[in-house]
Design a protein around this motif. Structure first.
Motif, PDB file in Angstrom:
ATOM      1  N   ALA A 187      10.534   9.213  -5.293  1.00  0.00           N
ATOM      2  CA  ALA A 187      11.630   9.003  -4.387  1.00  0.00           C
ATOM      3  C   ALA A 187      11.182   8.013  -3.121  1.00  0.00           C
ATOM      4  N   CYS A 188       9.786   8.319  -2.919  1.00  0.00           N
ATOM      5  CA  CYS A 188       9.060   7.719  -1.757  1.00  0.00           C
ATOM      6  C   CYS A 188       8.689   6.232  -1.837  1.00  0.00           C
ATOM      7  N   ALA A 189       8.100   5.986  -3.325  1.00  0.00           N
ATOM      8  CA  ALA A 189       7.918   4.630  -3.909  1.00  0.00           C
ATOM      9  C   ALA A 189       9.007   3.918  -3.945  1.00  0.00           C
ATOM     10  N   THR A 190      10.467   4.472  -4.567  1.00  0.00           N
ATOM     11  CA  THR A 190      11.571   3.766  -4.624  1.00  0.00           C
ATOM     12  C   THR A 190      11.983   3.241  -3.278  1.00  0.00           C
ATOM     13  N   ALA A 191      11.832   4.033  -2.107  1.00  0.00           N
ATOM     14  CA  ALA A 191      12.417   3.654  -0.855  1.00  0.00           C
ATOM     15  C   ALA A 191      11.479   2.854   0.036  1.00  0.00           C
ATOM     16  N   CYS A 192      10.298   2.855  -0.291  1.00  0.00           N
ATOM     17  CA  CYS A 192       9.285   2.293   0.843  1.00  0.00           C
ATOM     18  C   CYS A 192       9.814   0.908   1.091  1.00  0.00           C
ATOM     19  N   PRO A 193       9.848   0.356   2.153  1.00  0.00           N
ATOM     20  CA  PRO A 193      10.365  -0.928   2.344  1.00  0.00           C
ATOM     21  C   PRO A 193       9.389  -2.004   2.042  1.00  0.00           C
ATOM     22  N   VAL A 194       8.191  -1.883   1.983  1.00  0.00           N
ATOM     23  CA  VAL A 194       7.479  -2.950   1.645  1.00  0.00           C
ATOM     24  C   VAL A 194       6.442  -2.704   0.497  1.00  0.00           C
ATOM     25  N   GLY A 195       7.031  -1.784  -0.439  1.00  0.00           N
ATOM     26  CA  GLY A 195       6.241  -1.444  -1.603  1.00  0.00           C
ATOM     27  C   GLY A 195       4.744  -0.931  -1.760  1.00  0.00           C
ATOM     28  N   ALA A 196       4.547  -0.198  -0.606  1.00  0.00           N
ATOM     29  CA  ALA A 196       3.305   0.042  -0.582  1.00  0.00           C
ATOM     30  C   ALA A 196       2.828   1.305  -1.192  1.00  0.00           C
ATOM     31  N   ILE A 197       3.672   2.114  -1.895  1.00  0.00           N
ATOM     32  CA  ILE A 197       3.494   3.264  -2.470  1.00  0.00           C
ATOM     33  C   ILE A 197       3.593   2.987  -4.086  1.00  0.00           C
ATOM     34  N   ASP A 198       2.534   3.260  -4.819  1.00  0.00           N
ATOM     35  CA  ASP A 198       2.382   2.963  -6.277  1.00  0.00           C
ATOM     36  C   ASP A 198       3.445   3.813  -7.060  1.00  0.00           C
ATOM     37  N   LYS A 199       4.334   3.124  -7.784  1.00  0.00           N
ATOM     38  CA  LYS A 199       5.434   3.779  -8.361  1.00  0.00           C
ATOM     39  C   LYS A 199       5.130   4.667  -9.429  1.00  0.00           C
ATOM     40  N   ASP A 200       3.832   4.232 -10.063  1.00  0.00           N
ATOM     41  CA  ASP A 200       3.418   4.942 -11.308  1.00  0.00           C
ATOM     42  C   ASP A 200       2.658   6.265 -10.987  1.00  0.00           C
ATOM     43  N   PRO A 202       2.551   8.113  -6.755  1.00  0.00           N
ATOM     44  CA  PRO A 202       2.873   8.201  -5.673  1.00  0.00           C
ATOM     45  C   PRO A 202       2.184   8.542  -4.805  1.00  0.00           C
ATOM     46  N   ARG A 203       0.725   9.102  -5.137  1.00  0.00           N
ATOM     47  CA  ARG A 203      -0.418   9.456  -4.303  1.00  0.00           C
ATOM     48  C   ARG A 203      -1.138   8.511  -3.887  1.00  0.00           C
ATOM     49  N   ARG A 204      -1.026   7.255  -4.508  1.00  0.00           N
ATOM     50  CA  ARG A 204      -1.690   6.219  -4.090  1.00  0.00           C
ATOM     51  C   ARG A 204      -0.907   5.102  -3.156  1.00  0.00           C
ATOM     52  N   VAL A 205      -1.644   4.746  -2.130  1.00  0.00           N
ATOM     53  CA  VAL A 205      -0.983   4.152  -1.085  1.00  0.00           C
ATOM     54  C   VAL A 205      -1.650   2.617  -0.739  1.00  0.00           C
TER      55      VAL A 205
END
Length: 253
Positions: A187-200, A202-205
């Motif tokens: 959910a965090c990766a999908t919502a991040c405004p700048v795509g900073a969270i790895d969608k595969d 989410p623990r990687r930023v």
């Protein structure tokens, strides 16, 4: 006439403020979410008859750079604009003048502006539950004055406080990380405004891309993202004096 609500509101406070203004204006509502990195901002266009409520949070006394970039893609085409800056009870400094310049650069005519207080996105104990009922009454009353100005065809510009050149933008802020409660739901990766969270994963930023907007913290359904507690404690101590007294909305028309 359409009322465009153009908002960058990662944690919802700025959107709540802008809503009190936009909802009181007469016209067909159109929402433009500047936090949506998948939105085609270059396709958003207005006419001279339209009104836009352009709302951003203040990050260290400045407009978030990504919000300036995305607003610059929008085609104002002479539409009237009401500028909204929300801040966490410390100070908004040069946010409104920077937003004014960005709006004019995108082809808008600025007719009003407001700075309002919303819950601090990082140290949430400051300005908690704001905007509150008192703010709502004040902002709705201001919106009626704006509507009267629009109805009278008055396109005069308000005097907006701030400095040019703007204050220097701050460095890298606090980067939220996943806690042991993380379920990798994404959910965090999908919502991040700048795509900073790895969608595969989410623990990687990407720490360089992260703008410390705290959207990932706000949207996580498991409360599984948090900032470093030591850094949070330091920020709380630093802001405690500046944020202790209640600040009120400032209105410019």
């Amino acid at each position: 006439m359409k009322i465009f609500e153009i908002v960058f509101s990662p944690t919802g406070g700025t959107e709540k403020v802008s809503g009190y203004i936009a909802d009181a204006l007469e016209g067909e509502p159109v929402a433009v979410d500047l936090t949506d990195c998948g939105l085609g901002f270059r396709t958003v266009a207005m006419t001279k008859e339209d009104v836009a409520v352009i709302a951003v949070p203040s990050y260290g006394g400045r407009v978030p750079a990504v919000a300036v970039e995305r607003l610059g893609m929008v085609r104002g085409n002479g539409a009237r604009a009401v500028l909204v800056c929300a801040y966490g009870n410390r100070a908004y400094e040069d946010t409104l003048v920077e937003l004014e310049d960005a709006a004019k650069g995108a082809g808008f005519r600025v007719i009003a502006a407001v700075s309002a207080i919303a819950e601090h996105s990082v140290v949430r104990q400051f300005a908690a539950d704001r905007p509150d009922a008192q703010d709502a009454v004040q902002l709705a009353g201001f919106a009626r004055k704006i509507q009267q100005k629009i109805s009278e065809g008055d396109a005069s510009e308000p005097a907006i406080p701030g400095n040019r050149p703007y204050k220097k933008a701050g460095g890298t802020g606090m980067v939220p990380k996943a806690t042991k409660e993380c379920t990798d739901c994404g959910a965090c990766a999908t919502a991040c405004p700048v795509g900073a969270i790895d969608k595969d994963d989410p623990r990687r930023v990407d720490k360089k891309a992260c703008i410390s907007c705290m959207r990932c913290v706000a949207v996580c359904p498991h409360a599984a993202r948090a900032v470093n507690p030591i850094m949070l404690s330091a920020a709380t101590k630093m802001l405690s004096k500046a944020c202790v007294d209640r600040k009120e909305c400032e209105l410019f028309i």
